[in-house]
Design a protein around this motif. Structure first.
Motif, PDB file in Angstrom:
ATOM      1  N   UNK B  51      52.833   5.682 -33.982  1.00 42.65           N
ATOM      2  CA  UNK B  51      52.446   5.950 -33.200  1.00 42.65           C
ATOM      3  C   UNK B  51      53.587   6.659 -32.797  1.00 42.65           C
ATOM      4  N   UNK B  52      55.217   6.488 -32.516  1.00 42.16           N
ATOM      5  CA  UNK B  52      56.256   7.056 -32.254  1.00 42.16           C
ATOM      6  C   UNK B  52      56.653   8.826 -32.391  1.00 42.16           C
ATOM      7  N   UNK B  53      55.200   9.335 -33.388  1.00 42.69           N
ATOM      8  CA  UNK B  53      55.434  10.731 -33.530  1.00 42.69           C
ATOM      9  C   UNK B  53      56.691  10.677 -34.274  1.00 42.69           C
ATOM     10  N   UNK B  54      57.431   9.988 -35.583  1.00 43.34           N
ATOM     11  CA  UNK B  54      58.085   9.672 -36.661  1.00 43.34           C
ATOM     12  C   UNK B  54      57.114  10.811 -37.875  1.00 43.34           C
ATOM     13  N   UNK B  55      56.493   9.950 -37.886  1.00 41.10           N
ATOM     14  CA  UNK B  55      55.475  11.072 -39.085  1.00 41.10           C
ATOM     15  C   UNK B  55      54.067  11.599 -38.225  1.00 41.10           C
ATOM     16  N   UNK B  56      53.560  12.849 -38.345  1.00 41.58           N
ATOM     17  CA  UNK B  56      51.814  12.925 -37.821  1.00 41.58           C
ATOM     18  C   UNK B  56      50.683  12.946 -38.683  1.00 41.58           C
ATOM     19  N   UNK B  57      50.219  12.601 -38.714  1.00 45.97           N
ATOM     20  CA  UNK B  57      48.786  12.047 -39.914  1.00 45.97           C
ATOM     21  C   UNK B  57      47.608  12.876 -39.291  1.00 45.97           C
ATOM     22  N   UNK B  58      46.773  13.317 -40.269  1.00 48.11           N
ATOM     23  CA  UNK B  58      45.525  14.331 -40.337  1.00 48.11           C
ATOM     24  C   UNK B  58      44.815  13.254 -41.316  1.00 48.11           C
ATOM     25  N   UNK B  68      57.170  14.038 -38.350  1.00 49.25           N
ATOM     26  CA  UNK B  68      56.672  14.685 -37.219  1.00 49.25           C
ATOM     27  C   UNK B  68      57.486  15.460 -36.752  1.00 49.25           C
ATOM     28  N   UNK B  69      58.755  15.747 -37.672  1.00 51.40           N
ATOM     29  CA  UNK B  69      59.582  16.576 -37.072  1.00 51.40           C
ATOM     30  C   UNK B  69      60.712  16.682 -38.036  1.00 51.40           C
ATOM     31  N   UNK B  70      61.937  17.780 -38.300  1.00 48.72           N
ATOM     32  CA  UNK B  70      63.199  18.100 -39.261  1.00 48.72           C
ATOM     33  C   UNK B  70      63.467  16.321 -39.270  1.00 48.72           C
ATOM     34  N   UNK B  71      64.100  15.894 -40.596  1.00 49.43           N
ATOM     35  CA  UNK B  71      64.495  15.093 -41.048  1.00 49.43           C
ATOM     36  C   UNK B  71      65.461  15.030 -39.892  1.00 49.43           C
TER      37      UNK B  71
END
Ligand code: SF4
Ligand code: SF4
Lengths: 162, 162
Positions: B51-58, B68-71
């Motif tokens: 939800x916070x966009x830290x990870x993206x899911x499929x 969700x973005x570079x480490x």
DNA sequence: ATAATAACGGATATAACATATCCGTTATAA
DNA sequence: TTATAACGGATATGTTATATCCGTTATTAT
């Protein structure tokens, strides 16, 4: 995560005690009445402060609590730790050594970078609280309290201490 | 006060995701298995990160989570807030205006010195967490993980991603 | 002496929150 | 078509915070 409400109560109470004429004491009952707090529960918190030596207590009529040492030598941190306890907020459960890839406990020396970073942050938090003295709290509080409330408070405590 | 255990889980999981080959994804099931954590509960935390966009899911077979973005652009603070929520730990209940000496609400402008000091400390805590990037966590973790465990992990993930 | 006050410690009771599971739905890949 | 997996909502359970209650001891005032 939410900090213990008793922290707020305890700081307020200590701030009151810091303004008390020397030799005077305030019982938990009066403090609870002044802030409209549950008497017995506040009493528990006051006992925690007492155990840490932040306040000293005297029993019997006319007894109650006073500061255990000068307000300049009590840090906000002391009060927070007395109520919240000494345990760190972040407690690692060593999940790195669980699961299918875990190896023998002996292989893990110090806590990992995650735990260390969390504890560094907590240290920064404590340091900041350590910089604030109860005397500063009291002084700022006095300055910012509405005039009308100051008068009402003085009158009320006058009666209470009589 | 105790911080949510999910914070530890989430940071560990993000650290794993940060080491994932580009294009690959790991489902919550595999992450839970790897750390021996309750699958469905970890899934909840992963959804918070999502939800916070830290990870993206499929979704679907071969799906799962990836960063969700570079480490380098994810701070430890981001993960902590995603799990712990945005509310400050210290929440003042305005007891100063309660009791026999309280006056009208209009007389109290800004929060008092106690609340401000507590929030300053919390800001220091957040600042410290903001300085640490997930990339640092990952790098330190890799360096400090026992050799034997690294090999076991690589093998395990090799199977998992196949 | 006696009665009233007040701290103290231990034993509860209650409420709030964290932890954990379960279910139905949707999306997607094999 | 089937299996996988995220997602959101509901629910159950456990743990901690909140709050009260009781008996005891120490102390002061009457
Ligand atoms: S020490 Fe670090 S790696 Fe081990 S469980 Fe704690 S946070 Fe995780
Ligand atoms: S704002 Fe300050 S004075 Fe008012 S309740 Fe909060 S801590 Fe107490």
């Amino acid at each position: 995560m939410k900090l213990n409400e008793g922290i707020e109560w305890a700081v307020h109470c200590c701030s009151i005690l810091a303004s008390l004429p020397p030799g005077m004491a305030l019982p938990a009952r009066k403090l609870a009445e002044f802030f409209d707090l549950p008497e017995h529960y506040l009493a528990k918190h006051m006992q925690s402060l007492s155990q840490q030596g932040l306040v000293s207590s005297s029993k019997g009529p006319g007894g109650g609590y006073r500061l255990g040492r000068p307000a300049t030598e009590i840090a906000l941190l002391d009060i927070v730790l007395a109520i919240d306890g000494p345990a760190p907020h972040f407690r690692c459960t060593e999940i790195r050594r669980k699961g299918p890839s875990g190896v023998d406990d002996k292989c893990y020396g110090k806590p990992c970078g995650i735990a260390r970073a969390m504890w560094r942050a907590e240290t920064a938090w404590r340091d900041e609280l350590g910089k604030v003295s109860l005397e500063e709290i009291r002084h700022t509080g006095l300055e910012e309290t509405p005039h009308e409330q100051l008068e009402k408070s003085l009158a009320w405590f006058g009666d209470a201490l009589k």
